[in-house]
Design an enzyme around this catalytic site. Structure first.
Site, PDB file in Angstrom:
ATOM      1  CE  LYS A 178      42.760 -18.042   3.600  1.00 36.57           C
ATOM      2  NZ  LYS A 178      43.015 -17.235   2.275  1.00 36.57           N
ATOM      3  N   GLY A 209      36.339 -23.718  -3.038  1.00 39.44           N
ATOM      4  CA  GLY A 209      37.665 -24.205  -3.297  1.00 39.44           C
ATOM      5  C   GLY A 209      37.824 -25.409  -3.515  1.00 39.44           C
ATOM      6  CB  THR A 259      40.744 -27.111   0.848  1.00 40.98           C
ATOM      7  OG1 THR A 259      41.963 -27.094  -0.158  1.00 40.98           O
ATOM      8  CG2 THR A 259      40.917 -25.971   1.756  1.00 40.98           C
ATOM      9  CD  GLU A 311      28.821 -22.743  -3.892  1.00 44.43           C
ATOM     10  OE1 GLU A 311      29.652 -22.092  -4.828  1.00 44.43           O
ATOM     11  OE2 GLU A 311      27.708 -22.584  -4.022  1.00 44.43           O
ATOM     12  CB  CYS A 329      34.391 -24.679 -10.278  1.00 47.58           C
ATOM     13  SG  CYS A 329      33.126 -23.276  -9.990  1.00 47.58           S
ATOM     14  CD  GLU A 365      38.770 -29.054 -10.044  1.00 45.06           C
ATOM     15  OE1 GLU A 365      39.200 -29.010  -8.812  1.00 45.06           O
ATOM     16  OE2 GLU A 365      37.786 -28.017 -10.150  1.00 45.06           O
TER      17      GLU A 365
HETATM   18  P1  NDP Z   1      41.954 -23.979  -2.350  1.00 45.14           P
HETATM   19  O1  NDP Z   1      41.137 -25.075  -1.659  1.00 45.14           O
HETATM   20  O2  NDP Z   1      43.087 -24.217  -2.137  1.00 45.14           O
HETATM   21  O3  NDP Z   1      41.761 -22.705  -1.556  1.00 45.14           O
HETATM   22  C1  NDP Z   1      40.381 -22.048  -1.540  1.00 45.14           C
HETATM   23  C2  NDP Z   1      40.439 -21.151  -0.441  1.00 45.14           C
HETATM   24  O4  NDP Z   1      40.651 -21.763   0.969  1.00 45.14           O
HETATM   25  C3  NDP Z   1      41.342 -20.060  -0.368  1.00 45.14           C
HETATM   26  O5  NDP Z   1      40.989 -18.928   0.276  1.00 45.14           O
HETATM   27  C4  NDP Z   1      42.699 -20.592   0.582  1.00 45.14           C
HETATM   28  O6  NDP Z   1      43.660 -19.981   1.075  1.00 45.14           O
HETATM   29  C5  NDP Z   1      41.723 -21.356   1.583  1.00 45.14           C
HETATM   30  N1  NDP Z   1      42.379 -22.174   2.296  1.00 45.14           N
HETATM   31  C6  NDP Z   1      43.279 -23.338   2.044  1.00 45.14           C
HETATM   32  N2  NDP Z   1      43.712 -24.324   3.038  1.00 45.14           N
HETATM   33  C7  NDP Z   1      42.794 -24.078   3.895  1.00 45.14           C
HETATM   34  C8  NDP Z   1      42.426 -24.662   5.235  1.00 45.14           C
HETATM   35  N3  NDP Z   1      43.139 -25.658   5.887  1.00 45.14           N
HETATM   36  N4  NDP Z   1      41.529 -24.088   6.098  1.00 45.14           N
HETATM   37  C9  NDP Z   1      40.651 -23.063   5.500  1.00 45.14           C
HETATM   38  N5  NDP Z   1      40.882 -22.530   4.292  1.00 45.14           N
HETATM   39  C10 NDP Z   1      41.828 -22.933   3.550  1.00 45.14           C
HETATM   40  O7  NDP Z   1      41.248 -23.708  -3.433  1.00 45.14           O
HETATM   41  P2  NDP Z   1      41.760 -22.906  -4.867  1.00 45.14           P
HETATM   42  O8  NDP Z   1      42.127 -21.325  -4.436  1.00 45.14           O
HETATM   43  O9  NDP Z   1      43.049 -23.540  -5.375  1.00 45.14           O
HETATM   44  O10 NDP Z   1      40.697 -22.826  -5.847  1.00 45.14           O
HETATM   45  C11 NDP Z   1      40.524 -23.840  -6.888  1.00 45.14           C
HETATM   46  C12 NDP Z   1      39.239 -24.834  -6.643  1.00 45.14           C
HETATM   47  O11 NDP Z   1      38.286 -24.148  -6.230  1.00 45.14           O
HETATM   48  C13 NDP Z   1      39.137 -25.625  -7.631  1.00 45.14           C
HETATM   49  O12 NDP Z   1      39.059 -26.957  -7.226  1.00 45.14           O
HETATM   50  C14 NDP Z   1      37.832 -25.326  -8.224  1.00 45.14           C
HETATM   51  O13 NDP Z   1      37.023 -26.097  -8.704  1.00 45.14           O
HETATM   52  C15 NDP Z   1      37.202 -24.927  -6.935  1.00 45.14           C
HETATM   53  N6  NDP Z   1      36.176 -23.941  -7.229  1.00 45.14           N
HETATM   54  C16 NDP Z   1      34.772 -24.390  -6.910  1.00 45.14           C
HETATM   55  C17 NDP Z   1      33.684 -23.588  -7.294  1.00 45.14           C
HETATM   56  C18 NDP Z   1      32.400 -23.998  -7.046  1.00 45.14           C
HETATM   57  O14 NDP Z   1      31.203 -23.246  -6.829  1.00 45.14           O
HETATM   58  N7  NDP Z   1      32.123 -25.418  -6.793  1.00 45.14           N
HETATM   59  C19 NDP Z   1      33.994 -22.399  -7.809  1.00 45.14           C
HETATM   60  C20 NDP Z   1      35.376 -21.919  -8.174  1.00 45.14           C
HETATM   61  C21 NDP Z   1      36.374 -22.832  -7.587  1.00 45.14           C
HETATM   62  P3  NDP Z   1      45.011 -19.540   0.144  1.00 45.14           P
HETATM   63  O15 NDP Z   1      44.581 -19.861  -1.163  1.00 45.14           O
HETATM   64  O16 NDP Z   1      45.178 -18.258   0.691  1.00 45.14           O
HETATM   65  O17 NDP Z   1      45.873 -20.730   0.675  1.00 45.14           O
END
Ligand code: NDP
Length: 495
Positions: A189, A242, A246, A264, A298, A399
């Site tokens: 996804k 993400g 989440t 991550e 990130c 963040e």
């Molecule tokens: P989110 O946590 O909002 O979303 C990440 C993914 O999870 C998206 O595909 C999202 O779908 C999906 N998602 C949202 N809610 C749920 C749920 N309840 N169950 C399962 N999946 C869900 O993060 P962002 O997309 O806003 O990304 C930014 C974040 O990611 C920042 O905090 C950043 O630091 C982190 N990140 C971490 C990295 C690492 O390697 N540690 C690397 C890159 C980013 P949808 O968007 O379609 O709602």
């Protein structure tokens, strides 16, 4: 649907998908729900397409396809999987310009970044794991002539890979490549905010000849499909990148079902600048670490700790550098900073600029929403630099995930470490010094999963990648990823 941005060339325009479909069981399909969500063009703020809004029925179809594909895929030879993935990587290479354009168009990042970072690294992910499986070995433990143990590493089954919007195809492939290479079948996804490159990638999988159901790509929101994916009883492992919140929700669903989990999550990374650093290079590289991809990585260094004896000189040079960064149309080769990914995210980042002011921060430059000529409704802001904020205030603890950084002076190595380690996050840090002893001492004491010395985001795919504290659980990259996507089985043979 409104007219697309006029500077877009005809050829690139036709490559941008305006209807994003699921890839399930080897075919491209709309969601069974019959619903769609709008896809936004961050550079102009316009709606440019629609995305299938899948639901739990689509998750079930994808699961059925993945489950049916698993026996053949998991029993195929490593060479077979490797050849197929390498063919896919070649197709990605052929379409590099198209993929880069799509990524920039959908995400708002400068085309130059998508072309030189996102897509090449996505291709490397596929090639790396396609070849890693040809060169692996497992452990054997000899019990002094009594017995021999050896470890089998077997694919887990159907797994879920959930990725965010900031580096869409790069992080999507970072997960699915090891999962597929190890012999699992996958439900993936991408973020609904940036689904376009994953859709083009699905088409390339079909062209490469991937067997039906081996990879399934589902589009939709976190609540509509993320949650059903994570809670599906047939899914044996979840790899998620993400936000921390989440990640906590996912862990609360997956843990009671005893699923394997790799998380991550977010970061609030510190950049430690010592007085004996290579000054000019440090100024340029710390600015790059702060503002690459509009600060939406990130790993971006958003808290810059500077030894007091060079603080004023560094501040002056750093702010001068930041003022030179051009914010503009992502398609314009002169733009260093493109559009923020979405309007809600832009508003969130701008709210942190206000918070920083209210917490007593002095704004040294930037921080305003701006309009770009011809793209007046795009999501643009000037990169912001603050000073004068307490290391423990919210601006320095939470963040922001945008182009906002703070400068913090320190006196001693101990104080630098105290400030660097004082947040709930622990993803990455970078240390800038010409003293080998300082760099090694500090690296050992930083509470982060990754430490860069005199560099930033220099990546070797063989190395473990991940964070500590609220930045995540587990490691991906290299053997760590292949270990995650396999179950270890000990076989003991009595002599
Ligand atoms: P989110 O946590 O909002 O979303 C990440 C993914 O999870 C998206 O595909 C999202 O779908 C999906 N998602 C949202 N809610 C749920 C749920 N309840 N169950 C399962 N999946 C869900 O993060 P962002 O997309 O806003 O990304 C930014 C974040 O990611 C920042 O905090 C950043 O630091 C982190 N990140 C971490 C990295 C690492 O390697 N540690 C690397 C890159 C980013 P949808 O968007 O379609 O709602």
């Amino acid at each position: 649907m409104e007219t697309l941005h006029k500077s877009t060339t005809e050829a690139s325009l036709t490559a941008v998908p305006t209807e994003i479909l699921n890839y399930i069981g080897g075919g491209l399909k709309p969601a069974q729900t019959g619903k769609w969500i709008s896809n936004f063009h961050p550079a102009s703020g316009r709606i440019y397409g629609q995305i299938a809004e899948s639901g739990s029925e689509d998750v079930q179809s994808a699961y059925d396809a993945a489950s049916a594909a698993f026996p053949a895929w998991s029993n195929s030879t490593a060479k077979y999987r490797s050849d197929l993935m390498l063919r896919l990587a070649d197709l990605m290479e052929r379409d590099l310009e198209v993929l880069a354009f799509i990524e920039s168009y959908d995400n708002g990042k400068p085309l130059s970044v998508a072309r030189t970072v996102d897509i090449p690294r996505a291709i490397s992910n596929i090639r790396f794991f396609a070849t890693a499986i040809l060169h692996g070995s497992t452990e054997a433990h000899d019990m002094d002539g009594i017995a021999l143990n050896y470890t089998l590493r077997q694919p887990i089954g159907v797994v879920a890979c959930i990725s965010p919007w900031n580096l869409p195809l790069y992080l999507f492939t970072w997960k699915i490549a090891p999962a597929l290479a190890a012999g699992n079948t996958v439900l993936a996804k991408p973020s609904e905010i940036t689904p376009a490159s994953a859709f083009h990638f699905s088409k390339l999988c079909i062209e490469a000849g991937f067997p039906a159901g081996v990879l399934n790509v589902l589009h939709g929101t976190g609540p509509s499909i993320g949650a059903p994916l994570v809670s599906h009883p047939g899914i044996k492992a979840v790899s998620f990148t993400g936000g921390t919140q989440t990640g906590a929700t996912i862990a609360s669903i997956a843990a009671p079902q005893f699923k394997k989990l790799s998380l991550e999550l977010g970061g609030k990374n510190a950049t430690l600048v010592f007085a004996d650093c290579a000054f000019e290079e440090t100024v340029s590289e710390t600015a790059r670490a702060a503002f690459s991809n509009q600060g939406q990585i990130c790993l971006c260094g958003s808290r810059i700790l500077v030894q007091r004896s060079i603080y004023d000189r560094f501040k002056e040079a750093f702010v001068a550098k930041v003022k030179l960064l051009k914010v503009g149309d992502p398609q314009d080769a002169q733009s260093n900073i493109g559009a923020i990914v979405s309007e809600p995210h832009l508003l969130k980042v701008l709210s942190y600029v206000e918070l920083a002011k209210s917490e007593g921060g002095k704004l040294l430059c930037g921080g305003n929403r701006i309009q770009v000529e011809g793209l007046e409704n795009g999501y643009y802001m000037e990169p912001a630099v603050f000073e004068g904020l307490d290391p423990y205030c919210r601006t320095n603890q939470e963040e922001i995930f945008g182009p906002v950084v703070t400068l913090i002076p320190f006196d001693t190595e101990e104080e630098a470490l105290q400030f660097a380690n004082c947040t709930p996050y622990g993803l990455a840090s970078s240390v800038w010094t010409s003293n080998l002893g300082t760099s090694q001492r500090v690296a050992a004491k930083l509470q982060t999963g990754i430490v860069w010395i005199n560099c930033w985001m220099l990546r070797d795919l063989r190395t473990p990648f991940g964070g500590v504290k609220q930045s995540g659980v587990g490691r991906e990259g290299g053997w760590e990823a292949l270990r995650f996507f396999t179950e270890a089985k000990n076989v003991c043979i009595k002599h």
